[in-house]
Design a protein around this motif. Structure first.
Motif, short mmCIF file in Angstrom:
data_model
loop_
_atom_site.label_atom_id
_atom_site.label_comp_id
_atom_site.label_asym_id
_atom_site.label_seq_id
_atom_site.Cartn_x
_atom_site.Cartn_y
_atom_site.Cartn_z
N ARG A 118 10.15 9.21 4.03
CA ARG A 118 8.71 10.06 4.62
C ARG A 118 8.18 8.93 3.57
O ARG A 118 8.43 9.52 2.01
N TYR A 119 7.22 8.54 4.06
CA TYR A 119 6.60 7.00 3.62
C TYR A 119 5.30 7.62 3.18
O TYR A 119 4.61 7.57 4.75
N PHE A 120 4.34 7.39 2.30
CA PHE A 120 3.31 8.51 1.86
C PHE A 120 1.97 6.71 1.38
O PHE A 120 2.43 6.53 0.37
N TYR A 121 1.35 6.12 2.01
CA TYR A 121 0.48 5.30 2.80
C TYR A 121 -0.93 5.02 1.66
O TYR A 121 -1.43 6.61 1.83
N GLN A 122 -1.58 4.61 1.16
CA GLN A 122 -2.30 4.49 0.60
C GLN A 122 -3.61 4.42 1.08
O GLN A 122 -4.47 5.45 1.19
N SER A 123 -3.78 4.33 2.51
CA SER A 123 -4.61 4.07 3.24
C SER A 123 -3.71 4.51 5.33
O SER A 123 -2.99 3.50 5.47
N GLN A 124 -4.48 5.65 5.34
CA GLN A 124 -4.08 6.28 6.74
C GLN A 124 -4.63 5.80 7.85
O GLN A 124 -3.78 4.81 8.81
N GLN A 125 -5.45 4.51 7.57
CA GLN A 125 -5.96 3.66 8.62
C GLN A 125 -5.33 2.47 8.62
O GLN A 125 -4.74 1.86 9.77
N LEU A 126 -4.30 2.08 7.38
CA LEU A 126 -4.03 0.41 7.61
C LEU A 126 -2.51 1.15 8.29
O LEU A 126 -1.87 -0.33 8.95
N VAL A 127 -2.12 2.19 8.22
CA VAL A 127 -0.92 2.87 8.94
C VAL A 127 -1.24 2.46 10.33
O VAL A 127 -0.28 2.43 11.10
N LYS A 128 -2.34 2.74 11.24
CA LYS A 128 -2.13 3.13 12.70
C LYS A 128 -2.79 1.62 12.55
O LYS A 128 -2.29 1.50 13.91
N ASP A 129 -3.86 0.73 11.85
CA ASP A 129 -3.83 -0.31 12.29
C ASP A 129 -2.87 -1.18 12.49
O ASP A 129 -2.39 -2.36 13.22
N ASN A 130 -1.13 -0.96 11.48
CA ASN A 130 -0.67 -2.33 11.44
C ASN A 130 0.32 -1.81 12.06
O ASN A 130 1.84 -1.94 11.95
N TYR A 131 1.04 -0.17 12.71
CA TYR A 131 1.35 -0.03 13.03
C TYR A 131 3.07 1.08 12.54
O TYR A 131 3.98 0.26 12.87
N GLY A 153 0.91 -1.34 -0.06
CA GLY A 153 0.00 -0.14 -0.27
C GLY A 153 1.17 1.81 -0.39
O GLY A 153 0.14 2.74 0.01
N LEU A 154 2.38 0.95 -0.07
CA LEU A 154 3.14 2.40 -0.66
C LEU A 154 2.73 3.05 -1.57
O LEU A 154 2.85 2.21 -2.61
N ASP A 155 2.26 4.76 -1.72
CA ASP A 155 2.57 4.91 -2.69
C ASP A 155 3.40 5.97 -3.17
O ASP A 155 3.68 5.19 -4.08
N THR A 156 4.00 6.66 -1.96
CA THR A 156 5.57 6.57 -2.22
C THR A 156 6.33 7.41 -0.86
O THR A 156 5.49 7.23 -0.39
N ALA A 157 7.58 6.88 -1.75
CA ALA A 157 8.56 7.79 -0.42
C ALA A 157 9.70 9.59 -1.17
O ALA A 157 9.93 8.62 -2.19
N LEU A 158 9.78 9.79 0.01
CA LEU A 158 10.44 11.13 -0.12
C LEU A 158 11.30 10.80 0.77
O LEU A 158 12.03 10.37 2.22
N ILE A 159 13.17 10.51 0.27
CA ILE A 159 14.17 10.53 0.91
C ILE A 159 15.39 11.55 0.93
O ILE A 159 15.55 12.15 -0.94
N LEU A 160 15.75 12.32 1.78
CA LEU A 160 16.37 13.07 1.62
C LEU A 160 17.90 13.14 2.76
O LEU A 160 18.13 12.33 3.47
N THR A 161 19.37 13.61 2.70
CA THR A 161 20.47 12.82 2.09
C THR A 161 21.31 14.14 3.06
O THR A 161 22.20 14.26 2.14
N PRO A 162 21.10 14.88 3.18
CA PRO A 162 22.01 16.51 3.12
C PRO A 162 22.62 15.94 4.47
O PRO A 162 22.61 14.69 5.20
N SER A 163 24.07 16.53 4.31
CA SER A 163 24.71 16.90 4.98
C SER A 163 25.91 17.59 4.69
O SER A 163 25.94 18.60 3.81
#
Length: 134
Positions: free
Chosen positions: A31-44, A1-11
């Motif tokens: 930062r991970y963006f999922y299709q369902s916020q409820q899925l995130v909360k239910d599955n921690y 259910g992962l839609d998008t991931a944003l990864i930054l590596t500043p140094s």
């Protein structure tokens, strides 16, 4: 259910250091963006991680370098997702080791990594890496 991931590596690194010394801070922000916020909360599920890693390296010779760093981690999971609250449930570690520059594009090294506030054999590991620049 992962839609998008944003990864930054500043140094950042300090430039005005003695010739053999390098000091800086590496960071990793995910930062991970999922299709369902409820899925995130239910599955921690984890939606955000941040790592700050200050380092100190010392050039021993033209080929060998002593390397060290601390690593501090924070994250958001489940009910914390979408808030401004960070959890510090990931362990903070330190790493010390040696790197060897074989050529301009090839290096390797080994290190000892341990948990900062609980250093004992069960929380310590030996590791190695190989770097190839293409």
């Amino acid at each position: 259910g992962l839609d998008t991931a944003l990864i930054l590596t500043p140094s950042i690194s300090l430039k005005k250091m003695p010739n053999k010394v390098s000091i800086g801070m590496a960071t990793l922000i995910e930062r991970y963006f999922y299709q369902s916020q409820q899925l995130v909360k239910d599955n921690y599920m984890q939606t955000f991680t941040m790592t700050l890693a200050p380092y100190f390296n010392y050039q021993l010779s033209d080929k060998w370098q002593f390397q060290s760093r601390l690593e501090f981690d924070w994250d958001q999971k489940g009910e914390l997702s979408g808030t401004n609250t960070l959890s510090n449930n990931m362990v903070n570690t330190y790493r010390m080791g040696f790197g060897h520059q074989i050529s301009r594009n090839f290096n390797w090294g080994s290190y000892l990594q341990a948990v900062i506030d609980n250093t004992k054999p069960e929380t310590t590991m030996l590791g190695a890496y190989i770097g190839l620049r293409l």
